[in-house]
Design a protein around this motif. Sequence first.
Motif, PDB file in Angstrom:
ATOM      1  N   THR A   1       0.818  -1.214   0.000  1.00  0.00           N
ATOM      2  CA  THR A   1       0.000   0.000   0.000  1.00  0.00           C
ATOM      3  C   THR A   1       0.855   1.268   0.000  1.00  0.00           C
ATOM      4  N   GLY A   2       2.125   1.143   0.449  1.00  0.00           N
ATOM      5  CA  GLY A   2       2.993   2.311   0.509  1.00  0.00           C
ATOM      6  C   GLY A   2       2.800   3.165   1.742  1.00  0.00           C
ATOM      7  N   GLN A   3       2.074   2.663   2.732  1.00  0.00           N
ATOM      8  CA  GLN A   3       1.835   3.424   3.949  1.00  0.00           C
ATOM      9  C   GLN A   3       3.060   3.369   4.879  1.00  0.00           C
ATOM     10  N   PRO A   4       3.210   4.398   5.731  1.00  0.00           N
ATOM     11  CA  PRO A   4       2.441   5.647   5.807  1.00  0.00           C
ATOM     12  C   PRO A   4       2.856   6.605   4.705  1.00  0.00           C
ATOM     13  N   TYR A   5       1.958   7.491   4.309  1.00  0.00           N
ATOM     14  CA  TYR A   5       2.196   8.375   3.177  1.00  0.00           C
ATOM     15  C   TYR A   5       2.814   9.695   3.644  1.00  0.00           C
ATOM     16  N   GLU A   6       3.895   9.610   4.367  1.00  0.00           N
ATOM     17  CA  GLU A   6       4.475  10.803   4.976  1.00  0.00           C
ATOM     18  C   GLU A   6       4.937  11.832   3.954  1.00  0.00           C
ATOM     19  N   GLU A   7       5.476  11.364   2.830  1.00  0.00           N
ATOM     20  CA  GLU A   7       6.030  12.304   1.866  1.00  0.00           C
ATOM     21  C   GLU A   7       4.960  13.103   1.129  1.00  0.00           C
ATOM     22  N   LEU A   8       3.692  12.751   1.319  1.00  0.00           N
ATOM     23  CA  LEU A   8       2.627  13.474   0.636  1.00  0.00           C
ATOM     24  C   LEU A   8       2.246  14.756   1.363  1.00  0.00           C
ATOM     25  N   THR A   9       2.665  14.900   2.589  1.00  0.00           N
ATOM     26  CA  THR A   9       2.227  16.031   3.394  1.00  0.00           C
ATOM     27  C   THR A   9       3.014  17.277   3.005  1.00  0.00           C
ATOM     28  N   VAL A  10       2.308  18.335   2.649  1.00  0.00           N
ATOM     29  CA  VAL A  10       2.965  19.580   2.287  1.00  0.00           C
ATOM     30  C   VAL A  10       3.724  20.129   3.493  1.00  0.00           C
ATOM     31  N   ASP A  11       3.103  20.121   4.623  1.00  0.00           N
ATOM     32  CA  ASP A  11       3.730  20.571   5.865  1.00  0.00           C
ATOM     33  C   ASP A  11       3.659  19.408   6.842  1.00  0.00           C
ATOM     34  N   THR A  12       4.769  18.694   7.010  1.00  0.00           N
ATOM     35  CA  THR A  12       4.742  17.492   7.844  1.00  0.00           C
ATOM     36  C   THR A  12       4.393  17.799   9.290  1.00  0.00           C
ATOM     37  N   ARG A  13       4.625  19.044   9.727  1.00  0.00           N
ATOM     38  CA  ARG A  13       4.256  19.388  11.096  1.00  0.00           C
ATOM     39  C   ARG A  13       2.751  19.305  11.312  1.00  0.00           C
ATOM     40  N   GLN A  14       2.004  19.472  10.226  1.00  0.00           N
ATOM     41  CA  GLN A  14       0.549  19.499  10.355  1.00  0.00           C
ATOM     42  C   GLN A  14      -0.033  18.123  10.627  1.00  0.00           C
ATOM     43  N   ASP A  15       0.491  17.095   9.975  1.00  0.00           N
ATOM     44  CA  ASP A  15      -0.143  15.782  10.072  1.00  0.00           C
ATOM     45  C   ASP A  15       0.625  14.774  10.926  1.00  0.00           C
ATOM     46  N   PHE A  16       1.928  14.680  10.737  1.00  0.00           N
ATOM     47  CA  PHE A  16       2.675  13.564  11.327  1.00  0.00           C
ATOM     48  C   PHE A  16       3.636  13.937  12.455  1.00  0.00           C
ATOM     49  N   ALA A  17       3.820  15.211  12.704  1.00  0.00           N
ATOM     50  CA  ALA A  17       4.864  15.599  13.658  1.00  0.00           C
ATOM     51  C   ALA A  17       4.608  15.068  15.055  1.00  0.00           C
ATOM     52  N   GLY A  18       3.354  14.819  15.413  1.00  0.00           N
ATOM     53  CA  GLY A  18       3.042  14.350  16.750  1.00  0.00           C
ATOM     54  C   GLY A  18       3.295  12.874  16.986  1.00  0.00           C
ATOM     55  N   ILE A  19       3.537  12.097  15.924  1.00  0.00           N
ATOM     56  CA  ILE A  19       3.711  10.653  16.081  1.00  0.00           C
ATOM     57  C   ILE A  19       4.935  10.298  16.929  1.00  0.00           C
ATOM     58  N   PRO A  20       6.114  10.886  16.698  1.00  0.00           N
ATOM     59  CA  PRO A  20       7.262  10.555  17.567  1.00  0.00           C
ATOM     60  C   PRO A  20       6.998  10.845  19.038  1.00  0.00           C
ATOM     61  N   GLU A  21       6.352  11.966  19.337  1.00  0.00           N
ATOM     62  CA  GLU A  21       6.046  12.289  20.737  1.00  0.00           C
ATOM     63  C   GLU A  21       5.047  11.296  21.319  1.00  0.00           C
ATOM     64  N   LEU A  22       4.112  10.841  20.488  1.00  0.00           N
ATOM     65  CA  LEU A  22       3.150   9.840  20.945  1.00  0.00           C
ATOM     66  C   LEU A  22       3.867   8.533  21.271  1.00  0.00           C
ATOM     67  N   ARG A  23       4.829   8.155  20.452  1.00  0.00           N
ATOM     68  CA  ARG A  23       5.616   6.946  20.736  1.00  0.00           C
ATOM     69  C   ARG A  23       6.371   7.093  22.057  1.00  0.00           C
ATOM     70  N   ARG A  24       6.975   8.256  22.262  1.00  0.00           N
ATOM     71  CA  ARG A  24       7.715   8.474  23.515  1.00  0.00           C
ATOM     72  C   ARG A  24       6.785   8.404  24.723  1.00  0.00           C
ATOM     73  N   ALA A  25       5.594   8.948  24.570  1.00  0.00           N
ATOM     74  CA  ALA A  25       4.632   8.908  25.680  1.00  0.00           C
ATOM     75  C   ALA A  25       4.260   7.468  26.014  1.00  0.00           C
ATOM     76  N   LEU A  26       4.063   6.641  25.016  1.00  0.00           N
ATOM     77  CA  LEU A  26       3.731   5.234  25.245  1.00  0.00           C
ATOM     78  C   LEU A  26       4.871   4.510  25.956  1.00  0.00           C
ATOM     79  N   ASP A  27       6.103   4.906  25.679  1.00  0.00           N
ATOM     80  CA  ASP A  27       7.257   4.259  26.297  1.00  0.00           C
ATOM     81  C   ASP A  27       7.427   4.626  27.772  1.00  0.00           C
ATOM     82  N   ARG A  28       6.737   5.656  28.225  1.00  0.00           N
ATOM     83  CA  ARG A  28       6.889   6.100  29.602  1.00  0.00           C
ATOM     84  C   ARG A  28       5.760   5.579  30.495  1.00  0.00           C
ATOM     85  N   TYR A  29       5.219   4.433  30.151  1.00  0.00           N
ATOM     86  CA  TYR A  29       4.095   3.892  30.925  1.00  0.00           C
ATOM     87  C   TYR A  29       4.475   3.609  32.375  1.00  0.00           C
TER      88      TYR A  29
END
Length: 402
Positions: A68-96
């Motif tokens: 499918t080619g997912q995730p489609y990160e390179e399609l985002t004109v401004d990556t801060r708008q759609d995907f920038a929060g994913i790394p922080e979400l991963r870090r939050a999950l790691d701090r359980y």
Amino acid sequence: MDEGAAGGVGQRVAALRKLLGLKQHQLATAAHVSMSLVKKVEAGHAPASPSFTAACAKAFGVEVTVLTGQPYEELTVDTRQDFAGIPELRRALDRYDAPEVDGPVWDAVRLRAALDEGEALRRRGRYTLMTERLPLLLQHLYANLAESSTADATEAAHALLGDAYSLVAAIAYRFGYLDLTALARDRMSHSARRSGDPLRVAVAQFFRSTLQLHRGDYDLGMRCVDRALALAGEQGTPEGLAVVAQLHLRQAIFEARRGNGREADSHIDEARGLVARGVPAYPYFQVSSNRANVEIHSVAVPVEMSDGTTAVARAERTHLPVEGLKEDATRIGHHHIDVARAWVLHGDREKALRSLYTARAVSPQQTRYHPAVRETLHAIAAADRRATDSLAGFARWAGVKV
């Protein structure tokens, strides 16, 4: 082999097949599909259905996202708008087990209110805003669990945490991060078993089956849902019956993916009967036991079986009640994506594109990142190389080359 997010499943299937030295008939045999379908999908003359994509992925021994080619990160004109929060979400999950909280830990009332706001955002398709809010909420949920000093408080904390994991999984799945989806679903199952609520265990099994459906593990997924059906049915409560209705809808899609239309419609009828008895419409996050959801699934069944004629006929008879959806933009948007697939199968490209525009108007983020939308666009373009302005404009917005 990477064709980029702009390419289609057919292109990736052809590229990987050749890389592995397979002929089209060999892939067809390994994937248990017809050679004519392989030819049509690779040539772009037929959209790659989810079942076809999963079957080819299993035959190649790769994850579905490779095709499918997912995730489609390179399609985002401004990556801060759609995907920038994913790394922080991963870090939050790691701090359980080591949450970081400034100030007092939020109490159960505030946590529940924040979770309900998150679910409202999900239903409206506001995934980016959800991604921004969830890391802080997770930290307070982890701290709340750590401070729980009684069995009842611990169970309540796990119930809250399970809902948060449900929201994380919804974000990750929509954006195509299946590894993060799997992690969140596993965490949700863990919390469900410690929540003191057997129905949460059944709901967690329902969500676990989402990835099995996506990957084409239909036998395993159906066994998972069967266990959940038995558990939910044992409760004998209105909420239990509502969960049973949702599980029948999931079984309907599994049966449709396996080519069993009669069994799929039987599950639709079971769900329709339960909903008619007046079960709670939304007993848990992302569980929708209402008439609108039943009818949406009744259209999805023939779409999954590549029966465009039946799907179109059912869609034209389906009038979605506003009161049955409660601003559920994602569910309405998904329905119009299915209807677009149905019109392509039926041979009406203009109506297919019109349905995609409707889906975009209702739930833009979901529509932009949904693999079925991309396959539908490729099929429309392949059927008529004289791309219209409306097709070209939509394709540019979705990052699809036609």
